[in-house]
Design an enzyme around this catalytic site. Structure first.
Site, PDB file in Angstrom:
ATOM      1  N   LEU A  47       6.371   1.851   4.329  1.00 38.41           N
ATOM      2  CA  LEU A  47       5.108   1.530   5.011  1.00 38.41           C
ATOM      3  C   LEU A  47       4.582   0.171   4.547  1.00 38.41           C
ATOM      4  CD1 LEU A  47       3.434   5.056   4.467  1.00 38.41           C
ATOM      5  CD2 LEU A  47       5.086   4.366   6.238  1.00 38.41           C
ATOM      6  N   ASN A 107       3.687  12.557   6.932  1.00 34.95           N
ATOM      7  CA  ASN A 107       4.910  11.764   6.717  1.00 34.95           C
ATOM      8  C   ASN A 107       6.176  12.613   6.800  1.00 34.95           C
ATOM      9  OD1 ASN A 107       3.127   9.690   6.297  1.00 34.95           O
ATOM     10  ND2 ASN A 107       3.415   9.574   4.074  1.00 34.95           N
ATOM     11  N   LYS A 161      14.808   6.439 -12.742  1.00 32.45           N
ATOM     12  CA  LYS A 161      15.455   5.122 -12.820  1.00 32.45           C
ATOM     13  C   LYS A 161      15.379   4.573 -14.236  1.00 32.45           C
ATOM     14  CE  LYS A 161      13.593   4.448  -8.225  1.00 32.45           C
ATOM     15  NZ  LYS A 161      12.269   5.066  -8.382  1.00 32.45           N
ATOM     16  N   ASP A 188      11.116  11.164  -6.211  1.00 35.13           N
ATOM     17  CA  ASP A 188      11.646   9.920  -6.774  1.00 35.13           C
ATOM     18  C   ASP A 188      10.656   9.318  -7.760  1.00 35.13           C
ATOM     19  OD1 ASP A 188      13.674   7.420  -6.022  1.00 35.13           O
ATOM     20  OD2 ASP A 188      11.681   6.777  -6.648  1.00 35.13           O
ATOM     21  N   SER A 205       2.510   8.905  -1.017  1.00 44.02           N
ATOM     22  CA  SER A 205       1.097   9.181  -0.756  1.00 44.02           C
ATOM     23  C   SER A 205       0.580  10.155  -1.798  1.00 44.02           C
ATOM     24  CB  SER A 205       0.869   9.761   0.636  1.00 44.02           C
ATOM     25  OG  SER A 205      -0.521  10.029   0.798  1.00 44.02           O
ATOM     26  N   HIS A 227      17.043   0.319 -12.273  1.00 44.12           N
ATOM     27  CA  HIS A 227      15.861   0.020 -11.453  1.00 44.12           C
ATOM     28  C   HIS A 227      15.923  -1.357 -10.792  1.00 44.12           C
ATOM     29  CE1 HIS A 227      11.390   1.381 -11.159  1.00 44.12           C
ATOM     30  NE2 HIS A 227      11.782   0.822 -10.050  1.00 44.12           N
TER      31      HIS A 227
HETATM   32  P1  A2P Z   1      -2.294   6.986  -0.392  1.00 45.63           P
HETATM   33  O1  A2P Z   1      -1.333   7.193  -1.529  1.00 45.63           O
HETATM   34  O2  A2P Z   1      -3.700   6.720  -0.848  1.00 45.63           O
HETATM   35  O3  A2P Z   1      -2.209   8.087   0.643  1.00 45.63           O
HETATM   36  P2  A2P Z   1       4.746   2.913   0.805  1.00 45.63           P
HETATM   37  O4  A2P Z   1       5.363   4.251   0.937  1.00 45.63           O
HETATM   38  O5  A2P Z   1       5.287   1.894   1.759  1.00 45.63           O
HETATM   39  O6  A2P Z   1       4.739   2.405  -0.617  1.00 45.63           O
HETATM   40  O7  A2P Z   1       3.201   3.047   1.222  1.00 45.63           O
HETATM   41  C1  A2P Z   1       2.303   3.762   0.439  1.00 45.63           C
HETATM   42  C2  A2P Z   1       0.889   3.395   0.812  1.00 45.63           C
HETATM   43  O8  A2P Z   1       0.594   3.850   2.136  1.00 45.63           O
HETATM   44  C3  A2P Z   1      -0.130   4.044  -0.080  1.00 45.63           C
HETATM   45  O9  A2P Z   1      -1.196   3.140  -0.243  1.00 45.63           O
HETATM   46  C4  A2P Z   1      -0.551   5.285   0.682  1.00 45.63           C
HETATM   47  O10 A2P Z   1      -1.883   5.621   0.366  1.00 45.63           O
HETATM   48  C5  A2P Z   1      -0.456   4.828   2.111  1.00 45.63           C
HETATM   49  N1  A2P Z   1      -0.036   5.916   3.015  1.00 45.63           N
HETATM   50  C6  A2P Z   1       1.003   6.763   2.850  1.00 45.63           C
HETATM   51  N2  A2P Z   1       1.132   7.581   3.907  1.00 45.63           N
HETATM   52  C7  A2P Z   1       0.140   7.255   4.762  1.00 45.63           C
HETATM   53  C8  A2P Z   1      -0.261   7.755   6.024  1.00 45.63           C
HETATM   54  N3  A2P Z   1       0.410   8.741   6.613  1.00 45.63           N
HETATM   55  N4  A2P Z   1      -1.348   7.172   6.618  1.00 45.63           N
HETATM   56  C9  A2P Z   1      -2.010   6.168   6.019  1.00 45.63           C
HETATM   57  N5  A2P Z   1      -1.676   5.648   4.823  1.00 45.63           N
HETATM   58  C10 A2P Z   1      -0.611   6.186   4.191  1.00 45.63           C
END
Ligand code: A2P
Length: 276
Positions: free
Chosen positions: A189, A239, A80, A50, A230, A110
């Site tokens: 998250l 994830n 988007k 995405d 991530s 968007h």
């Molecule tokens: P990073 O990209 O440095 O791994 P969302 O999906 O709600 O936008 O959240 C994304 C944020 O959560 C990013 O800052 C990402 O950091 C972090 N993140 C994603 N997966 C994890 C995970 N399994 N554990 C800890 N932090 C995570």
């Protein structure tokens, strides 16, 4: 299929299947960082990526998809329309050039800047011309979805919304279901903020999972497609490992109770509407 027999896709109004889990690349830097994240996701088994015109990383997404060797038709690719632009059709063509592909699986408005309906005819033209197989929206409230449905020839297939136990938006999800629109969760998250919550942590310990897995699993059990972001391979893998367990009723209820939106039908809090 997951180990618990669950469908790993949802069916869109155009008949296509959208994976329930994908990689979101909002706030991923263009270039190597983005290419590596998309490559890691595809190697892990993700088949939904995405992106958006506003993220300015479509070219990197396209490069990673092409160099993965995975046939294009096995990947579900979303971008988007940036509604600060005027012409969804012309912008779709530009996205396709940057992505280096000849169709989008899904093309979303968007956010409803300057109203929820003006861009839709251009979106429909992009669909009719085969630039996008499905078209939809993002950050639309239940009221905006209703307005759109009154003027659309092609119905919106997806509404991508901010969604997590803390932003549960229950009435909005119900409105999507009632209208045959698949709801998709971004920021599941809380852009990382929700990972340290004590309730989430307690449920994670009790189920032997991580906080991220608990939050993603909760959104999947609510029936949404989910796109955590991530840039780290081990987190991208973590994830994705959410298809071999279920949150039980008590865990779901405890997470539901974290909602701060009062079960809203709005897509964002008023203070979050960056376009108005
Ligand atoms: P990073 O990209 O440095 O791994 P969302 O999906 O709600 O936008 O959240 C994304 C944020 O959560 C990013 O800052 C990402 O950091 C972090 N993140 C994603 N997966 C994890 C995970 N399994 N554990 C800890 N932090 C995570």
């Amino acid at each position: 299929m997951g180990a618990n027999g669950e469908q790993a896709t949802r069916t869109l109004s155009n008949g296509a299947e959208i994976p329930v889990l994908g990689l979101g690349v909002w706030q991923v830097r263009d270039g190597r960082e983005c290419e590596r994240a998309v490559a890691a996701a595809l190697e892990t088994g993700y088949r939904l990526i995405d992106t958006a015109q506003a993220y300015r990383n479509e070219a990197s997404v396209g490069r990673a998809i092409r160099s993965s060797g995975i046939p294009r038709e096995e990947i579900f690719l979303t971008t988007k329309f940036y509604p600060g632009s005027r012409d969804p059709f012309a912008e779709a063509q530009r996205s396709l050039e940057r992505l280096g592909t000849d169709y989008l699986d899904l093309y979303l408005i968007h956010w409803p800047q300057r109203g929820p309906t003006w861009a839709w005819p251009g979106m429909e033209r992009a669909s009719e011309a085969g630039l996008a197989r499905a078209i939809g929206v993002s950050n639309f409230s239940a009221a905006e979805l209703r307005e759109l449905s009154k003027v659309s020839q092609i119905p919106a297939a997806v509404n991508q919304i901010q969604f997590s136990p803390f932003e549960y938006r229950r009435s909005l999800v119900e409105a999507c279901e009632d209208a045959g629109v698949v709801a998709q969760a971004y920021s599941p998250l809380g852009t990382g903020r929700h990972l340290d919550d004590p309730v989430v942590g307690r449920i994670a310990s009790a189920t032997g999972r991580t906080p991220a897995q608990v939050l993603i699993r909760w959104a999947i059990q609510k029936g949404l497609s989910v796109i955590p972001k991530s840039t780290h391979r081990e987190r991208i893998e973590e994830n994705f490992a959410v298809f071999d367990f279920d949150l039980d009723e008590d865990a779901v209820a405890a997470l539901d109770a974290l909602d701060t939106t009062n079960q809203t039908a709005d897509a964002l809090a008023r203070r979050q509407k960056w376009w108005s």
